[in-house]
Enzyme design. Structure first.
Site, PDB file in Angstrom:
ATOM      1  N   TYR A 149       8.436   1.894 -14.512  1.00 36.29           N
ATOM      2  CA  TYR A 149       6.988   2.004 -14.316  1.00 36.29           C
ATOM      3  C   TYR A 149       6.713   2.814 -13.058  1.00 36.29           C
ATOM      4  CZ  TYR A 149       2.072   0.598 -13.759  1.00 36.29           C
ATOM      5  OH  TYR A 149       0.707   0.594 -13.621  1.00 36.29           O
ATOM      6  N   ASP A 242      11.010   6.638  -6.931  1.00 30.17           N
ATOM      7  CA  ASP A 242       9.848   5.769  -6.815  1.00 30.17           C
ATOM      8  C   ASP A 242      10.322   4.507  -6.096  1.00 30.17           C
ATOM      9  OD1 ASP A 242       7.871   3.901  -7.080  1.00 30.17           O
ATOM     10  OD2 ASP A 242       7.370   4.423  -9.153  1.00 30.17           O
ATOM     11  N   LYS A 270       2.934  -0.630  -2.005  1.00 29.54           N
ATOM     12  CA  LYS A 270       3.125  -2.074  -1.803  1.00 29.54           C
ATOM     13  C   LYS A 270       3.362  -2.428  -0.322  1.00 29.54           C
ATOM     14  CE  LYS A 270       3.581  -2.959  -6.598  1.00 29.54           C
ATOM     15  NZ  LYS A 270       4.225  -2.298  -7.707  1.00 29.54           N
TER      16      LYS A 270
HETATM   17  C1  LIG Z   1       3.475  -1.144  -8.557  1.00 30.02           C
HETATM   18  C2  LIG Z   1       4.237   0.085  -8.857  1.00 30.02           C
HETATM   19  C3  LIG Z   1       3.612   1.343  -8.963  1.00 30.02           C
HETATM   20  C4  LIG Z   1       2.122   1.501  -8.982  1.00 30.02           C
HETATM   21  O1  LIG Z   1       1.519   1.132  -7.782  1.00 30.02           O
HETATM   22  P1  LIG Z   1      -0.038   0.705  -7.828  1.00 30.02           P
HETATM   23  O2  LIG Z   1      -0.377   0.533  -6.390  1.00 30.02           O
HETATM   24  O3  LIG Z   1      -0.105  -0.547  -8.640  1.00 30.02           O
HETATM   25  O4  LIG Z   1      -0.777   1.831  -8.476  1.00 30.02           O
HETATM   26  C5  LIG Z   1       4.404   2.471  -9.091  1.00 30.02           C
HETATM   27  N1  LIG Z   1       5.742   2.362  -9.136  1.00 30.02           N
HETATM   28  C6  LIG Z   1       6.384   1.174  -9.055  1.00 30.02           C
HETATM   29  C7  LIG Z   1       7.870   1.143  -9.072  1.00 30.02           C
HETATM   30  C8  LIG Z   1       5.643  -0.002  -8.940  1.00 30.02           C
HETATM   31  O5  LIG Z   1       6.275  -1.180  -8.922  1.00 30.02           O
END
Ligand SMILES: *Cc1c(COP(=O)(O)O)cnc(C)c1O
Length: 428
Positions: A149, A242, A270
């Site tokens: 994701y 990511d 985060k």
């Molecule tokens: C949470 C998450 C996102 C998206 O971040 P948001 O602040 O919710 O838009 C992207 N990549 C990873 C790996 C995530 O866990």
């Protein structure tokens, strides 16, 4: 005890009202708890590792807002930083000292980040990193892994069909076929599929969660990240890590420090906002200076680098010293070992790395999304309901990680392991 022993009068009442004004009653799907077969729990307040819901039930929290709260809830030093910043004004739409200090702190920690641009969400940071990668390479196609994701960006909501290197098809109505078609999706840990994708497509970037935690935690097979690095270098494709979850969590410098594999671009979120909306993407100066106004790749945000979020992020990083990582690592190990012990001879696999744990209802740990999806998800749901009834708040989906924090004590872990053993006995 069963899930019905939770008192939920106020939560049920709020949920009924919410269903009239919020789609599905929530502002982000996983909160609805449908994957574990129950209605959402509305939260009133939280402190340290404990959540209190609107009916007065108290839980040991392993969600911690899905990752940002590495020091638990309402940490006094973080609250103080936020309130001090708020007293000076909440947003200026102009530069501040705090964002320079946060950027310096981030680049000091993350080996592959010399310069960064802040955004308000991880989704935005992914979206902007992709734009930069496409601009820098003059190519359009992206490679991602099934089950990974990267936010709800159109082109990244592509899922694989079957086969080795499958052209992406949209996995949500409303995603244009063109956007998904520019994304090639392959199974995680599948070296042959990755090589085939490189041979077949001119790739702008490979997007990778280096320790994927959005299909449950499924660490990379030995050599897999190194292979991605080599292929990207050979084909002049950008490797984008990511690290929205792994950054500042699995090690001070994220998975890139842990593994020694350095990406070209890094997406962060985060923890960087300490519980307020902040995220960022970064890399070497030559790449990042292609972003406007230094360069021509457009990227902007009214609340980007927001002073409150920056203050929370700085305070959160300042608390992440060597001692904090030692404690987080010990807590994670105690939790993972305790859950394994609680599972006994049942067909349960627990994966973990510092700050991340997943409980899979399968005898062998999954190696990719397909094997994660083949786990016994119904029993996972029943087990989660049984945990909630015993005062433990797990992620309401097996495809998410548990997030232990520096606020979780040995007592929290002991209570959790005891509840887990009773919950396993109830559902298996
Ligand atoms: C949470 C998450 C996102 C998206 O971040 P948001 O602040 O919710 O838009 C992207 N990549 C990873 C790996 C995530 O866990």
């Amino acid at each position: 005890m069963s899930a019905s022993s939770l008192s939920d009068t106020r939560s049920s009442e709020l949920y009924r009202r919410a269903l009239h004004v919020l789609p599905g009653g929530v502002n982000s799907p996983v909160r609805a708890m449908r994957a574990i077969g129950r209605d959402p729990i509305f939260i009133e307040r939280a402190s340290g590792a404990e959540l209190t819901d609107v009916d007065g039930n108290v839980y040991v929290d392993y969600v911690c807002s899905w990752g940002p709260l590495i020091h638990g809830h309402a940490h006094p030093e973080i609250l103080e930083a936020i309130t001090a910043a708020a007293a000076n004004g909440t947003s200026f739409g102009a530069p501040t000292a705090g964002e320079v200090e946060l950027a310096e702190a981030v680049s000091a920690r993350m080996p592959a980040v010399d310069m960064l641009r802040m955004t308000s969400s991880g989704t935005e940071a992914s979206m902007s990193a992709i734009r930069l990668a496409r601009a820098a390479t003059g190519r359009e196609k992206l490679l991602k892994f099934a089950g990974a994701y990267h936010g709800h960006v159109d082109g990244l909501l592509a899922a694989a069909g079957s086969g080795l290197a499958t052209q992406g098809i949209p996995s949500s109505p409303g995603v244009p076929e063109g956007a998904a078609a520019a994304t090639v999706v392959v199974p995680w840990n599948d070296e042959e599929a990755v090589k085939a994708a490189f041979a077949e497509h001119e790739l702008a970037a490979v997007l990778v969660e280096p320790y994927p935690a959005n299909m449950g935690l499924i660490p990379p097979a030995p050599g897999f990240l190194e292979l991605l690095r080599d292929l990207c270098t050979g084909y002049e494709t950008l490797l984008v890590f990511d690290e929205v979850i792994t950054g500042f969590r699995v090690a001070p410098g994220g998975a890139q420090e842990l593994t020694g594999v350095l990406p070209d671009l890094t997406v962060m979120g985060k923890i960087i906002g300490g519980g307020l909306p902040a995220a960022a993407f970064g890399g070497p100066i030559a790449l990042m200076e292609q972003i406007a106004p230094a360069g021509e790749v457009y990227q902007a945000g009214t609340l980007s680098g927001n002073p409150l979020a920056v203050a929370a992020g700085r305070a959160t990083l300042a608390l992440l010293d060597e001692q904090a990582y030692m404690s987080l690592s010990d807590t994670t190990r105690a939790l993972a070992d305790g859950l394994r012990e609680a599972a006994g001879d049942h067909p349960i696999s627990v994966t973990s790395t510092t700050g991340l744990v997943t409980v899979f209802f399968a005898a062998e740990p999954p190696t990719d999304y397909a094997s994660a999806a083949a786990c016994d998800l119904d029993t996972y749901g029943a087990w989660c309901r049984a945990l909630l009834a015993r005062g433990v708040y797990p992620p309401a989906s097996q495809f998410e990680a548990w997030f232990p924090s520096t606020a979780h004590t040995a007592d929290h872990i002991a209570r959790t392991v005891e509840a887990a053993a009773a919950a396993f006995a109830e559902v298996l």
